[in-house]
Design an enzyme around this catalytic site. Structure first.
Site, PDB file in Angstrom:
ATOM      1  N   ASP A 281       0.811  -1.229   0.000  1.00 46.24           N
ATOM      2  CA  ASP A 281       0.000   0.000   0.000  1.00 46.24           C
ATOM      3  C   ASP A 281       0.838   1.270   0.000  1.00 46.24           C
ATOM      4  OD1 ASP A 281      -2.303  -1.570   0.105  1.00 46.24           O
ATOM      5  OD2 ASP A 281      -2.296  -1.595   2.294  1.00 46.24           O
TER       6      ASP A 281
ATOM      7  N   GLY B 226       1.548   2.993  -2.505  1.00 51.09           N
ATOM      8  CA  GLY B 226       1.118   3.899  -3.576  1.00 51.09           C
ATOM      9  C   GLY B 226       1.740   3.471  -4.904  1.00 51.09           C
ATOM     10  N   LYS B 227       1.967   2.156  -5.036  1.00 52.01           N
ATOM     11  CA  LYS B 227       2.579   1.625  -6.273  1.00 52.01           C
ATOM     12  C   LYS B 227       1.698   1.936  -7.478  1.00 52.01           C
ATOM     13  CE  LYS B 227       2.428  -2.437  -4.332  1.00 52.01           C
ATOM     14  NZ  LYS B 227       2.031  -2.048  -2.958  1.00 52.01           N
ATOM     15  N   GLY B 228       0.369   1.740  -7.293  1.00 51.67           N
ATOM     16  CA  GLY B 228      -0.568   1.913  -8.405  1.00 51.67           C
ATOM     17  C   GLY B 228      -0.451   3.290  -9.030  1.00 51.67           C
TER      18      GLY B 228
ATOM     19  N   ALA C 202      -4.053  -7.821  -3.476  1.00 46.84           N
ATOM     20  CA  ALA C 202      -3.577  -6.480  -3.812  1.00 46.84           C
ATOM     21  C   ALA C 202      -4.746  -5.554  -4.064  1.00 46.84           C
ATOM     22  CB  ALA C 202      -2.709  -6.549  -5.069  1.00 46.84           C
ATOM     23  N   GLY C 203      -4.542  -4.286  -3.776  1.00 45.81           N
ATOM     24  CA  GLY C 203      -5.521  -3.253  -4.113  1.00 45.81           C
ATOM     25  C   GLY C 203      -4.735  -2.026  -4.518  1.00 45.81           C
ATOM     26  N   HIS C 204      -4.707  -1.719  -5.800  1.00 50.10           N
ATOM     27  CA  HIS C 204      -3.894  -0.612  -6.308  1.00 50.10           C
ATOM     28  C   HIS C 204      -4.828   0.499  -6.792  1.00 50.10           C
ATOM     29  CE1 HIS C 204      -0.362  -3.588  -7.139  1.00 50.10           C
ATOM     30  NE2 HIS C 204      -0.728  -3.531  -5.867  1.00 50.10           N
ATOM     31  N   THR C 205      -4.688   1.669  -6.194  1.00 49.31           N
ATOM     32  CA  THR C 205      -5.609   2.766  -6.485  1.00 49.31           C
ATOM     33  C   THR C 205      -4.990   3.741  -7.475  1.00 49.31           C
ATOM     34  OG1 THR C 205      -6.202   2.583  -4.169  1.00 49.31           O
ATOM     35  CG2 THR C 205      -7.109   4.459  -5.360  1.00 49.31           C
TER      36      THR C 205
ATOM     37  N   ARG D 260       2.830 -29.037  -5.874  1.00 44.30           N
ATOM     38  CA  ARG D 260       2.684 -29.585  -7.224  1.00 44.30           C
ATOM     39  C   ARG D 260       1.322 -30.239  -7.446  1.00 44.30           C
ATOM     40  NH1 ARG D 260       8.373 -32.328  -6.467  1.00 44.30           N
ATOM     41  NH2 ARG D 260       7.376 -32.480  -4.428  1.00 44.30           N
TER      42      ARG D 260
ATOM     43  N   GLN E 294       1.928  -6.098  -3.112  1.00 41.05           N
ATOM     44  CA  GLN E 294       2.447  -6.177  -1.734  1.00 41.05           C
ATOM     45  C   GLN E 294       3.771  -5.394  -1.636  1.00 41.05           C
ATOM     46  OE1 GLN E 294       1.353  -9.579  -3.142  1.00 41.05           O
ATOM     47  NE2 GLN E 294      -0.558  -8.596  -2.620  1.00 41.05           N
TER      48      GLN E 294
ATOM     49  N   THR F 197       3.150 -12.501   3.062  1.00 41.74           N
ATOM     50  CA  THR F 197       2.269 -13.139   2.094  1.00 41.74           C
ATOM     51  C   THR F 197       3.009 -14.348   1.529  1.00 41.74           C
ATOM     52  OG1 THR F 197       0.755 -12.749   0.244  1.00 41.74           O
ATOM     53  CG2 THR F 197       2.948 -11.723   0.085  1.00 41.74           C
TER      54      THR F 197
ATOM     55  N   ASP G 289       2.315  14.983   1.312  1.00 38.52           N
ATOM     56  CA  ASP G 289       1.295  15.961   1.721  1.00 38.52           C
ATOM     57  C   ASP G 289       0.686  15.643   3.086  1.00 38.52           C
ATOM     58  OD1 ASP G 289       0.336  13.745  -0.006  1.00 38.52           O
ATOM     59  OD2 ASP G 289      -1.660  14.487   0.551  1.00 38.52           O
TER      60      ASP G 289
HETATM   61  P1  GDP Z   1      -0.718   0.380  -3.551  1.00 40.06           P
HETATM   62  O1  GDP Z   1      -1.337  -0.884  -3.090  1.00 40.06           O
HETATM   63  O2  GDP Z   1       0.748   0.444  -3.262  1.00 40.06           O
HETATM   64  O3  GDP Z   1      -0.998   0.686  -5.004  1.00 40.06           O
HETATM   65  O4  GDP Z   1      -1.387   1.549  -2.706  1.00 40.06           O
HETATM   66  P2  GDP Z   1      -2.962   1.705  -2.344  1.00 40.06           P
HETATM   67  O5  GDP Z   1      -3.682   2.146  -3.557  1.00 40.06           O
HETATM   68  O6  GDP Z   1      -3.466   0.498  -1.631  1.00 40.06           O
HETATM   69  O7  GDP Z   1      -2.897   2.831  -1.245  1.00 40.06           O
HETATM   70  C1  GDP Z   1      -2.396   4.100  -1.494  1.00 40.06           C
HETATM   71  C2  GDP Z   1      -3.482   5.144  -1.207  1.00 40.06           C
HETATM   72  O8  GDP Z   1      -2.877   6.415  -1.129  1.00 40.06           O
HETATM   73  C3  GDP Z   1      -4.528   5.250  -2.299  1.00 40.06           C
HETATM   74  O9  GDP Z   1      -5.748   5.633  -1.715  1.00 40.06           O
HETATM   75  C4  GDP Z   1      -3.985   6.375  -3.188  1.00 40.06           C
HETATM   76  O10 GDP Z   1      -4.981   7.041  -3.915  1.00 40.06           O
HETATM   77  C5  GDP Z   1      -3.396   7.278  -2.150  1.00 40.06           C
HETATM   78  N1  GDP Z   1      -2.237   8.067  -2.580  1.00 40.06           N
HETATM   79  C6  GDP Z   1      -1.209   7.718  -3.379  1.00 40.06           C
HETATM   80  N2  GDP Z   1      -0.275   8.699  -3.422  1.00 40.06           N
HETATM   81  C7  GDP Z   1      -0.745   9.687  -2.623  1.00 40.06           C
HETATM   82  C8  GDP Z   1      -0.227  10.960  -2.213  1.00 40.06           C
HETATM   83  O11 GDP Z   1       0.855  11.386  -2.587  1.00 40.06           O
HETATM   84  N3  GDP Z   1      -0.996  11.690  -1.337  1.00 40.06           N
HETATM   85  C9  GDP Z   1      -2.206  11.266  -0.881  1.00 40.06           C
HETATM   86  N4  GDP Z   1      -2.882  12.044  -0.027  1.00 40.06           N
HETATM   87  N5  GDP Z   1      -2.709  10.070  -1.247  1.00 40.06           N
HETATM   88  C10 GDP Z   1      -1.988   9.305  -2.077  1.00 40.06           C
HETATM   89  P1  IMO Z   2      -0.949  -4.147  -2.170  1.00 41.09           P
HETATM   90  O1  IMO Z   2      -0.495  -4.751  -3.488  1.00 41.09           O
HETATM   91  C1  IMO Z   2      -0.933  -4.442   2.189  1.00 41.09           C
HETATM   92  C2  IMO Z   2      -0.975  -8.506   3.882  1.00 41.09           C
HETATM   93  C3  IMO Z   2      -2.215  -8.932   4.648  1.00 41.09           C
HETATM   94  C4  IMO Z   2      -1.580  -9.849   5.671  1.00 41.09           C
HETATM   95  C5  IMO Z   2      -0.473 -10.541   4.873  1.00 41.09           C
HETATM   96  C6  IMO Z   2      -0.835 -11.913   4.345  1.00 41.09           C
HETATM   97  O2  IMO Z   2      -2.217  -3.406  -2.244  1.00 41.09           O
HETATM   98  O3  IMO Z   2       0.189  -3.383  -1.571  1.00 41.09           O
HETATM   99  P2  IMO Z   2      -2.418 -12.713   2.333  1.00 41.09           P
HETATM  100  O4  IMO Z   2      -3.872 -12.479   2.084  1.00 41.09           O
HETATM  101  O5  IMO Z   2      -1.527 -12.169   1.275  1.00 41.09           O
HETATM  102  O6  IMO Z   2      -2.105 -14.133   2.668  1.00 41.09           O
HETATM  103  O7  IMO Z   2      -2.090 -11.871   3.693  1.00 41.09           O
HETATM  104  O8  IMO Z   2      -0.187  -9.676   3.777  1.00 41.09           O
HETATM  105  N1  IMO Z   2      -1.224  -8.017   2.505  1.00 41.09           N
HETATM  106  C7  IMO Z   2      -1.173  -6.732   2.142  1.00 41.09           C
HETATM  107  N2  IMO Z   2      -0.966  -5.612   2.877  1.00 41.09           N
HETATM  108  N3  IMO Z   2      -1.078  -4.356   0.850  1.00 41.09           N
HETATM  109  C8  IMO Z   2      -1.250  -5.470   0.101  1.00 41.09           C
HETATM  110  O9  IMO Z   2      -1.260  -5.448  -1.258  1.00 41.09           O
HETATM  111  C9  IMO Z   2      -1.345  -6.722   0.746  1.00 41.09           C
HETATM  112  N4  IMO Z   2      -1.538  -7.983   0.319  1.00 41.09           N
HETATM  113  C10 IMO Z   2      -1.442  -8.760   1.399  1.00 41.09           C
HETATM  114  O10 IMO Z   2      -2.853  -7.826   5.248  1.00 41.09           O
HETATM  115  O11 IMO Z   2      -0.951  -9.097   6.687  1.00 41.09           O
HETATM  116 MG    MG Z   3      -2.889  -1.540  -1.830  1.00 47.24          MG
END
Ligand code: GDP
Ligand code: IMO
Ligand code: MG
Length: 430
Positions: free
Chosen positions: A13, A15-17, A39-42, A144, A225, A240, A338
């Site tokens: 999380d 902010g890779k997305g 994963a959840g990439h915003t 396997r 991750q 993970t 920010d």
């Molecule tokens: P990821 O899993 O690494 O792609 O990150 P996530 O999307 O799970 O979480 C990052 C969150 O931070 C999302 O809600 C983004 O929209 C937000 N975000 C990313 N960069 C910035 C930033 O520079 N400032 C703020 N305020 N939010 C950001």
């Molecule tokens: P993105 O790509 C943050 C965490 C889970 C848990 C551990 C194992 O959005 O960065 P799993 O379901 O993978 O067996 O859970 O890994 N986890 C993440 N934490 N961002 C993620 O993905 C994650 N994917 C898994 O919360 O601690």
């Molecule tokens: Mg995420």
């Protein structure tokens, strides 16, 4: 050979997305190589916000081809609903521009049931998984006995293999966990339907990407991750089950070592983690509330996939240096600068205290950090709102000092800084 890898330098999380979206402008292929729909990439583009779980974030740019590599585990139900959601938002994820490796493994209802049963059995030692079946799917892969997406090409054979898989899971569910068995017939019928829809997407993506690289096309590998969740190199067992690190990109796409050009390490300006496990620079109380937010803004620290509040803390430089080493990071991209505006002071964890000693490295990797307490360096804060900054000179002096201090302590240049979630809210450091 122009392969760029974007990886998370923390616990996910970061902010890779949003940076994959930015870097995809000059990519021909954008490829996910590990993990699944945990994963959840915003990505925020104008009024639209996309939350991608399996499809690479770069798909939002119409000129790219999206790849799901062999290192990914795919829940077909989630993938198909993501394809449909993108289509409703005007983005085509057709078989022409989304290619899935024949060697990617499938997540089944059996894996979801096992994930839930195993987490319940762990009790107080629960990992806090996303309950998306990730661990059990990779377990079957390593044992396997997993199902690969290529098996969906032959529907008759796949039906038999799938039913045998459900029967085997049922044995585990009933005998080890006293859990309810799954209905083999219904689940098989459902998966045959998924297979019909997904067949046209399946390719030999390793060959496709290798040829593209040879022909000078640019490939961007999108990590899911983060380094500290890596199965081998993370805070084991609170990790993970895949390899989010840069080497995982080569393994998870079937590419050779010589192809890598840049490894972009994405790190937040502070530290977060969802789920259980050690976190030496974690903070609580008012500071935690301030860093996490209350959920009122879309960027507040609540899980993109599960909605769980994220644990928060100060940036940990010891762990960042470790991530640089494990991944061979060539440049840093810092997000959420920010969020630090308006604090009284800003801390960076530069070392640990353990048994009367100060440590600046990890003698046995990050699995051992539970017992360490943080040593902080305190930096001056700034009050200005950074969201309108677009150039280095626009940033207040204290914000620039913070970035320069990270560069100094890590020895790696910071190339990108984001100051808001939107596509244009970033500063490129030249
Ligand atoms: P990821 O899993 O690494 O792609 O990150 P996530 O999307 O799970 O979480 C990052 C969150 O931070 C999302 O809600 C983004 O929209 C937000 N975000 C990313 N960069 C910035 C930033 O520079 N400032 C703020 N305020 N939010 C950001
Ligand atoms: P993105 O790509 C943050 C965490 C889970 C848990 C551990 C194992 O959005 O960065 P799993 O379901 O993978 O067996 O859970 O890994 N986890 C993440 N934490 N961002 C993620 O993905 C994650 N994917 C898994 O919360 O601690
Ligand atoms: Mg995420």
């Amino acid at each position: 050979m122009p392969l760029d890898i974007v990886i998370g330098a923390q616990w996910g999380d970061e902010g890779k997305g949003r940076f994959v979206d930015l870097l995809s402008v000059s990519a021909d292929y954008v490829a996910r190589y590990n993990g699944g729909d945990n994963a959840g990439h915003t990505v925020t583009v104008g009024k639209q916000t996309f939350k991608l779980h399996l499809i690479p974030s770069g798909i939002i740019h119409p000129h790219t081809t999206g790849i799901i590599g062999n290192g990914v585990v795919i829940n077909p139900a989630i993938l198909l609903s993501e394809i449909d959601e993108l289509s409703q938002a005007g983005i085509t994820a057709s078989p022409e521009r989304l290619h899935i490796s024949h060697a990617a493994h499938l997540i089944t209802p059996g894996h979801l049931a096992l994930d839930a049963a195993q987490e319940a059995a762990r009790g107080r030692g629960a990992i806090g998984t996303t309950l998306r079946g990730i661990g059990p799917a990779y377990t079957d892969k390593v044992a396997r006995s997993g199902l690969r997406s290529g098996q969906m090409m032959n529907l008759d054979k796949f039906a038999g293999d799938f039913e045998a898989h459900i029967l085997s899971v049922n044995q585990r569910l009933t005998s080890l966990h006293s859990a309810e068995p799954l209905d083999p017939e219904t689940t098989t019928r459902q998966y045959i339907e998924y297979a019909r829809r997904l067949k046209p997407y399946i390719r030999e993506v390793s060959r496709e990407l290798s040829e593209a690289l040879k022909n000078g096309k640019r490939v961007l590998a999108e990590g899911a991750q983060g380094t500290l969740l890596d199965l081998d190199h993370g805070t084991y067992p609170y990790v993970t089950s895949s390899s989010p690190t840069a080497a995982g990109a080569l393994l998870g796409l079937g590419l050779g070592i010589g192809s890598v050009e840049r490894v972009v390490g994405v790190t937040k300006a502070f530290q977060t983690r969802v789920g259980a496990g050690p976190f030496p620079s974690e903070v609580f109380g008012d500071t935690a509330l301030r860093l996490r937010g209350t959920g009122e803004h879309p960027w507040d620290e609540f899980g993109t996939t599960t909605g769980r509040p994220r644990r928060v803390g100060w940036l940990d430089i010891v762990l960042l240096r470790y991530a640089l080493r494990i991944n061979g990071i060539t440049e840093l991209a810092i997000t959420k600068l920010d969020i630090l505006s308006g604090l009284e002071q800003i801390k960076i964890c530069t070392g640990y205290r353990s048994a009367g000693q100060e440590l600046y490295d990890l003698p046995y990797g990050p699995g051992e950090i539970e017992a360490y307490s943080p040593v902080y360096e305190v930096l001056p804060a700034w009050q200005a709102d950074l969201r309108g900054c677009r150039n280095w000179e626009d940033l207040p002096g204290a914000a620039r000092r913070f970035i320069l201090r990270i560069e100094e302590l890590s020895g790696i240049p910071v190339r990108l800084i984001s100051v808001g979630p939107e596509r244009e809210q970033f500063v490129e450091v030249s």
